[in-house]
Design a protein around this motif. Structure first.
Motif, short mmCIF file in Angstrom:
data_model
loop_
_atom_site.label_atom_id
_atom_site.label_comp_id
_atom_site.label_asym_id
_atom_site.label_seq_id
_atom_site.Cartn_x
_atom_site.Cartn_y
_atom_site.Cartn_z
N ALA A 44 0.83 -1.20 0.00
CA ALA A 44 0.00 0.00 0.00
C ALA A 44 0.86 1.24 0.00
CB ALA A 44 -0.91 0.00 1.22
N ASP A 46 -0.66 4.30 0.21
CA ASP A 46 -1.53 5.37 0.69
C ASP A 46 -2.02 5.04 2.09
OD1 ASP A 46 -2.42 7.85 -0.10
OD2 ASP A 46 -4.35 7.13 -0.80
N GLN A 49 -2.83 0.88 3.81
CA GLN A 49 -4.05 0.09 3.70
C GLN A 49 -3.80 -1.15 2.87
OE1 GLN A 49 -7.47 2.36 2.53
NE2 GLN A 49 -6.71 4.19 3.51
N THR A 50 -4.49 -2.22 3.24
CA THR A 50 -4.38 -3.46 2.49
C THR A 50 -5.65 -3.67 1.70
OG1 THR A 50 -2.99 -4.39 4.22
CG2 THR A 50 -4.01 -5.93 2.70
N GLY A 51 -5.50 -3.81 0.41
CA GLY A 51 -6.66 -4.02 -0.47
C GLY A 51 -6.73 -5.46 -0.92
N SER A 75 -2.31 -0.46 -3.10
CA SER A 75 -3.64 -0.36 -2.51
C SER A 75 -3.85 0.97 -1.84
CB SER A 75 -3.86 -1.48 -1.49
OG SER A 75 -3.80 -2.74 -2.12
N ALA A 76 -5.07 1.48 -1.94
CA ALA A 76 -5.46 2.73 -1.29
C ALA A 76 -6.98 2.83 -1.36
CB ALA A 76 -4.83 3.92 -1.99
N ASP A 77 -7.56 3.67 -0.53
CA ASP A 77 -9.00 3.93 -0.59
C ASP A 77 -9.23 5.00 -1.66
OD1 ASP A 77 -11.69 4.32 -0.26
OD2 ASP A 77 -11.54 5.13 1.77
N ARG A 83 -12.83 1.61 2.46
CA ARG A 83 -12.21 0.32 2.13
C ARG A 83 -11.18 0.52 1.03
NH1 ARG A 83 -17.85 -2.49 1.17
NH2 ARG A 83 -17.77 -0.75 -0.22
N ALA A 84 -10.08 -0.16 1.16
CA ALA A 84 -9.00 -0.03 0.17
C ALA A 84 -9.32 -0.83 -1.08
CB ALA A 84 -7.68 -0.49 0.76
N GLU A 85 -9.02 -0.25 -2.22
CA GLU A 85 -9.05 -0.94 -3.50
C GLU A 85 -7.59 -1.24 -3.87
OE1 GLU A 85 -12.56 1.07 -2.76
OE2 GLU A 85 -10.73 2.16 -3.20
N THR A 86 -7.40 -2.16 -4.79
CA THR A 86 -6.06 -2.46 -5.29
C THR A 86 -6.02 -2.12 -6.76
OG1 THR A 86 -5.67 -4.23 -3.68
CG2 THR A 86 -4.36 -4.30 -5.70
#
Length: 183
Positions: A44, A46, A49-51, A75-77, A83-86
């Motif tokens: 991540a 950002d 965060q883990t996506g 990964s980041a929201d 919630r984080a996306e990847t």
């Protein structure tokens, strides 16, 4: 290999159990430190965060008998929903040249993660050079090929950014320039 006469009597040619133990400890420390360091974009970028797991996703990319290869991920929201996306840069493996890249945004939870959006399709015949996700923005340098350029040697490039705005990803692209020329 022949040893020099009298070399067996030199102190640096004999090892002791303590030397082997110290060597093993040093190697273990180097391996542990290497595991803590990862290439840019591998985790991540950002806020830690883990996506969704990019390696577990099913991508809409036809690579024949092989699975697509994830070359970059971060990964980041991105859509500010908590919630984080990847973001995954994916391509097929080739024996020659550079295969075109696709850029996908993955959402979860769920197994496998689902493709939320395709930002770059391999059908556009571009590869991704530099890639980063910072402060909710996805940036990349896209590499392209003029009609007479071999697949090994992109001769065009373009810096692009995607950001979330009004419920969708918006692309901002710089003009195309010859490869290797600063923007």
């Amino acid at each position: 290999m022949q040893s020099l006469p009298g070399a067996a009597d030199l102190p640096h040619t004999r090892t002791s159990p303590l030397q082997w133990l110290l060597t093993a400890v040093a190697v273990a420390a180097v391996v542990a430190a290497g595991g803590a360091l990862t290439p840019d974009g591998a985790h991540a970028a950002d806020g830690g965060q883990t996506g969704p797991d990019a390696a577990a996703a099913d991508y809409p990319l036809d690579c024949g008998e092989r699975r697509p290869v994830v070359t970059h991920r971060a990964s980041a929201d991105l859509d500010h929903d908590g919630r984080a996306e990847t973001v995954a840069v994916v391509r097929c493996e080739t024996g020659l040249g550079t295969a075109p890249s696709s850029v996908y945004v993955l959402a979860g939870p769920g197994e496998p993660p689902r493709v939320l959006e395709t930002l770059l399709d391999a059908k556009q015949d571009m590869s991704v050079g530099k890639f980063a996700v910072r402060d909710g923005e996805i940036s990349a340098t896209l590499l392209g090929y003029s009609a007479d350029a071999p697949r090994c040697c992109p001769d065009r490039e373009r810096d692009v950014e995607w950001h979330w705005e009004n419920g969708r990803f918006v692309l901002e692209a710089q003009p195309v320039r010859p490869a290797g020329v600063a923007a």
